[in-house]
Scaffold this motif. Structure first.
Motif, mmCIF file in Angstrom:
data_model
loop_
_atom_site.group_PDB
_atom_site.id
_atom_site.type_symbol
_atom_site.label_atom_id
_atom_site.label_comp_id
_atom_site.label_asym_id
_atom_site.label_seq_id
_atom_site.Cartn_x
_atom_site.Cartn_y
_atom_site.Cartn_z
ATOM 1 N N LEU A 184 0.859 -1.178 0.000
ATOM 2 C CA LEU A 184 0.000 0.000 0.000
ATOM 3 C C LEU A 184 0.899 1.233 0.000
ATOM 4 O O LEU A 184 1.811 1.345 0.820
ATOM 5 C CB LEU A 184 -0.912 0.003 1.215
ATOM 6 N N LEU A 192 -2.539 0.422 -4.330
ATOM 7 C CA LEU A 192 -2.097 -0.915 -3.950
ATOM 8 C C LEU A 192 -1.433 -1.576 -5.144
ATOM 9 O O LEU A 192 -1.997 -1.596 -6.251
ATOM 10 C CB LEU A 192 -3.267 -1.761 -3.453
ATOM 11 N N THR A 213 -8.102 6.025 0.981
ATOM 12 C CA THR A 213 -7.644 4.657 1.244
ATOM 13 C C THR A 213 -8.762 3.661 0.997
ATOM 14 O O THR A 213 -8.557 2.590 0.401
ATOM 15 C CB THR A 213 -7.129 4.542 2.690
ATOM 16 N N ARG A 214 -9.958 3.994 1.449
ATOM 17 C CA ARG A 214 -11.106 3.094 1.238
ATOM 18 C C ARG A 214 -11.363 2.890 -0.257
ATOM 19 O O ARG A 214 -11.619 1.773 -0.711
ATOM 20 C CB ARG A 214 -12.364 3.666 1.908
ATOM 21 N N CYS A 262 -8.731 0.568 -1.808
ATOM 22 C CA CYS A 262 -8.938 -0.830 -1.400
ATOM 23 C C CYS A 262 -10.140 -1.433 -2.129
ATOM 24 O O CYS A 262 -10.099 -2.591 -2.571
ATOM 25 C CB CYS A 262 -9.133 -0.924 0.108
ATOM 26 N N THR A 269 -8.772 -5.855 1.421
ATOM 27 C CA THR A 269 -8.952 -5.133 2.670
ATOM 28 C C THR A 269 -7.574 -4.793 3.225
ATOM 29 O O THR A 269 -6.556 -5.329 2.764
ATOM 30 C CB THR A 269 -9.720 -5.977 3.701
ATOM 31 N N LEU A 270 -7.538 -3.942 4.216
ATOM 32 C CA LEU A 270 -6.256 -3.590 4.821
ATOM 33 C C LEU A 270 -5.563 -4.810 5.420
ATOM 34 O O LEU A 270 -4.325 -4.864 5.480
ATOM 35 C CB LEU A 270 -6.460 -2.511 5.889
#
Length: 371
Positions: A19, A32, A73-74, A77, A83-84
């Motif tokens: 990330l 990512l 960030t959301r 993803c 997902t994180l």
């Protein structure tokens, strides 16, 4: 079809999922990357908040990063379909850049790395503009000359990447600064000339748009540091301050003669100015590559989106028998993809991790790849 779906088949599943967080100026970028595959990519820009000030206000940029980091960030993803919890490492721009803006990104990256118990990699913003090429062209060549042109930087780099065939730790990437601007960066010059011509901020896109209908030979603007005596001392350095001053004098003379800043005059000045910038950038880049026996030229940074800069460099490289690699427009400006790409390369080279005490460095030298 999502970006993740398009690249899933070719993404090496054994490579770590990195990330990347970019917050060096006025763009909040999160992406990512797995290996050389970009899976998810999101950018939030605060440029509209700076327009009325005619330039980036550091405090406003920092606040915008705080507000944008989580939703960006959301989005990244979601686009990647992960997902994180799937993240194997977090890369973040540690410098160069605006001090407050860098702090926001680094603080977020530290929190994520600590919470996820994964390595933290504080990487160099400028080298990241080089690394983004792997997401487009695959492995970096063993040797290349990179031209980085943006609002804050104009530099020529000698990039050596001998370990790019996947052998971890065998010859990590090295970057040598060949030349840089001695005053204004190219993007800075575009912004200042736009202001002289009454064009909005940011100047680059508006100058380009005006130049499209102008005559690039209308005004014989100077090419900084290209005279014989300058080339002996500064063969690969740049200077755009004199060019900016020449434009200012032309505008003043036009007004004193009773002229208005009409569409034709603005177009001709914009085209002549753009030609001068592109000419110097292309000339010195090709010279550096030929002098050092390098076959590949990389172009990166926000000004790489300028059509004349891209076009003239492509013409000169083709004439000289050089290969030119240019990222797509969406990867020219600051973004998290380039940071994640450099993080992935650093991991493959056995570089890092950075300590959780990682400090930002607004003046980070280009030779430092991972802090």
């Amino acid at each position: 079809m999502t970006l993740a779906a398009q690249t899933a088949e070719s993404a090496p599943t054994s490579a770590p999922l990195v990330l990347g967080i970019e917050s060096s100026c006025d763009e909040t970028g999160v992406a990512l990357v797995r290996g050389s595959q970009l899976l998810g990519h999101a950018v939030a820009s605060s440029v509209d908040e700076h327009v009325r000030f005619g330039g980036v206000v550091p405090e406003i940029a920092s606040r915008a990063h705080l507000e944008a980091l989580l939703p960006t960030t959301r989005r990244a993803c979601e686009e990647a379909g992960v997902t994180l919890a799937d993240v194997d490492a977090v890369a973040v721009t540690a410098g160069p850049g605006l001090a407050g803006a860098l702090l926001v990104g680094v603080a977020a990256a530290k929190a994520l790395a600590l919470a996820l118990d994964v390595p933290l990699l504080g990487v160099n913003h400028l080298v990241a503009h080089v690394a983004v090429d792997v997401l487009v062209s695959g492995a970096l060549p063993e040797r290349s000359v990179a031209l980085l042109v943006s609002g804050g930087h104009t530099e020529l780099l000698d990039v050596r990447s001998p370990g790019r065939q996947g052998s971890q730790g065998v010859g990590a990437m090295r970057v040598e600064l060949l030349g840089q601007t001695l005053d204004d960066a190219a993007g800075e010059a575009f912004d200042k000339v736009a202001r002289l011509l009454g064009l909005p901020y940011p100047g680059g896109p508006h100058v380009q748009r005006a130049a499209e209908s102008g005559d690039p030979a209308a005004f014989p603007f100077p090419r900084g540091l290209t005279a014989a005596h300058d080339l002996r001392r500064h063969p690969y350095d740049f200077s755009f301050s004199g060019l900016k001053t020449a434009v200012a004098r032309q505008v003043d003379a036009h007004r004193r003669a009773g002229g208005e800043l009409d569409e034709r005059f603005v177009a001709d000045v914009a085209a002549s100015f753009s030609e001068a910038v592109a000419d110097v950038l292309a000339r010195k880049t090709v010279t550096a590559a030929l002098d050092r026996g390098v076959q590949t030229v990389l172009l990166g940074g926000g000004v790489a989106a300028n059509a004349r800069v891209r076009g003239l460099l492509a013409e000169r490289c083709e004439a000289a028998g050089l290969d030119l690699r240019v990222p797509p427009l969406r990867l020219c400006t600051d973004n998290g993809a380039m940071v994640a790409a450099l993080g992935a390369l650093a991991l493959a080279d056995g570089l890092g991790p950075s300590p959780l005490e990682l400090a930002t460095d607004p003046g980070l030298p280009v030779s430092t790849i991972v802090v």
